[in-house]
Design a protein around this motif. Structure first.
Motif, PDB file in Angstrom:
ATOM      1  N   SER A   1       0.831  -1.196   0.000  1.00  0.00           N
ATOM      2  CA  SER A   1       0.000   0.000   0.000  1.00  0.00           C
ATOM      3  C   SER A   1       0.865   1.246   0.000  1.00  0.00           C
ATOM      4  O   SER A   1       2.018   1.232   0.430  1.00  0.00           O
ATOM      5  CB  SER A   1      -0.905   0.024   1.238  1.00  0.00           C
TER       6      SER A   1
ATOM      7  N   TYR B   1       0.580   4.934   1.631  1.00  0.00           N
ATOM      8  CA  TYR B   1      -0.200   5.688   2.597  1.00  0.00           C
ATOM      9  C   TYR B   1      -0.192   7.165   2.225  1.00  0.00           C
ATOM     10  O   TYR B   1       0.858   7.756   1.982  1.00  0.00           O
ATOM     11  CB  TYR B   1       0.362   5.460   4.003  1.00  0.00           C
TER      12      TYR B   1
ATOM     13  N   PHE C   1      -5.136   5.164   2.315  1.00  0.00           N
ATOM     14  CA  PHE C   1      -4.109   4.448   1.564  1.00  0.00           C
ATOM     15  C   PHE C   1      -4.628   4.037   0.197  1.00  0.00           C
ATOM     16  O   PHE C   1      -5.840   3.932  -0.039  1.00  0.00           O
ATOM     17  CB  PHE C   1      -3.601   3.220   2.331  1.00  0.00           C
TER      18      PHE C   1
ATOM     19  N   ASN D   1      -4.093   1.052  -2.701  1.00  0.00           N
ATOM     20  CA  ASN D   1      -3.569  -0.286  -2.968  1.00  0.00           C
ATOM     21  C   ASN D   1      -2.589  -0.188  -4.136  1.00  0.00           C
ATOM     22  O   ASN D   1      -2.961   0.227  -5.235  1.00  0.00           O
ATOM     23  CB  ASN D   1      -4.724  -1.241  -3.303  1.00  0.00           C
TER      24      ASN D   1
END
Length: 362
Positions: free
Chosen positions: A69, A71, A81, A83
């Motif tokens: 991820s 952030y 976040f 992906n």
């Protein structure tokens, strides 16, 4: 509900649940510093949580497992976040109980933009508005459950590096703006807020410039001290106290090469990036309706960080926190700044990104 990082072996699941229960018992009692560590095999990452009250890691030498991820920011204890396997996907998560809330996918022209910070108007469990401030004049807004983001943008360069703060007192989003620096004052360059509204959504909170800090007076400085501050890179931050008082904070970061200070505009000239050290030099805090720098914010402590919506706590409500201080986290330098003495106590964390998490009850 999607639970991050629990798709491992049975043993890993049991260990992860034990760690989650441990953190859940602590989450309402303290702010934390989220420290993202190196990647682990299988595309996961390891994270540690630092407790500034006890001045120790909550999970030493091990961390929560997550999907890969990126952030983007924290607000009210929640973390935003993306992906990494789907750069347009965007979520909010409670890092401690692994609750995840899906947000609308980012449009292609936003997905690659630099995000300055994120702000929530309330807890995502309520009907909150999520605001994301990008580098430049763009902002995006949504409520959890919306099918798309609402965008607004201005061509003004005054807002390139500005951050956003939601005021509980005024029910508005406030932005910082560019300032001219002189020997005596920081003078704000105002922007036309009437052109900076979420188009087509009158029920979203107003976005505006906080006008009560138009002109900030510098403390008495020797000329050499002023020249040193002028060579520092500075950012401006707004924060609201638990009682609704708003503070304006100027954060000065010094660039140096060896033992010599380098002007932040010149640090890339003939110097290798890895040879330049960036460290916080000082902070200046201004009270609302006063144009003078203050050395005393009483029992309060302020939390500032990259990608973190600034927040303020009453130190006596969180034993172990230092009153009249600024807890800061930035690339290569994090610490606690004592406003009364201008002394910095370094924290043992230098990894990036570092992100403060406000108590979820805050």
């Amino acid at each position: 509900m999607w639970k991050l990082g629990l798709r491992n072996s049975a043993g890993a699941i049991i260990q992860a649940e034990k760690r989650v229960r441990l953190l859940s018992s602590l989450v309402l009692s303290s702010p934390y510093l989220l420290n993202t560590k190196v990647a682990l095999p299988g595309g996961r990452s390891s994270m540690n949580i630092y407790d500034p009250r006890k001045e120790e890691m909550v999970i030493p030498n091990q961390g929560m497992m997550t999907y890969p991820s990126r952030y983007i920011g924290s607000s009210r204890g929640w973390v935003g976040f993306i992906n990494s396997n789907d750069p347009r996907s965007l979520y909010l998560t409670n890092m401690f109980n692994h609750k995840v809330i899906s947000l609308p996918p980012m449009e292609p022209d936003c997905a690659d933009n630099i995000i300055i910070n994120m702000s929530l108007s309330s807890s995502p469990d309520d009907s909150c508005v999520v605001a994301i401030k990008f580098f430049g004049g763009r902002m995006c807004f949504c409520r959890p459950g919306d099918s798309a983001w609402t965008k607004t943008e201005t061509s003004s360069k005054l807002l390139d590096c500005s951050s956003v703060l939601y005021s509980n007192r005024d029910s508005k989003f406030y932005l910082t703006t560019f300032r001219l620096v002189s020997k005596l004052h920081f003078t704000a360059i105002k922007f036309d807020a009437s052109t900076y509204k979420p188009l087509g959504h009158q029920d979203f909170p107003e976005v505006t410039y906080y006008h009560k800090f138009d002109r900030l007076k510098l403390p008495d400085l020797l000329w050499s001290e002023f020249e040193l501050l002028e060579s520092c890179f500075h950012t401006e931050h707004l924060v609201e106290s638990p009682t609704g008082e708003v503070f304006d904070i100027m954060w000065f970061i010094q660039f140096s090469h060896g033992t010599k200070a380098v002007h932040w505009k010149d640090h890339h000239k003939q110097l290798k990036k890895e040879e330049v050290v960036k460290k916080t030099k000082r902070f200046m805090v201004y009270r609302e309706d006063e144009d003078c720098y203050t050395y005393d914010i009483g029992d309060l402590c302020i939390f500032l960080g990259q990608s973190t919506e600034a927040f303020c706590l009453q130190a006596s409500m969180f034993p172990g926190l230092k009153p009249n201080s600024i807890y800061f986290a930035a690339a290569n330098h994090s610490g606690v700044y004592d406003l009364a003495t201008d002394v910095i106590h370094d924290l043992p964390l230098t990894n990036t990104p570092l992100m403060w998490l406000a108590p979820l009850s805050h």
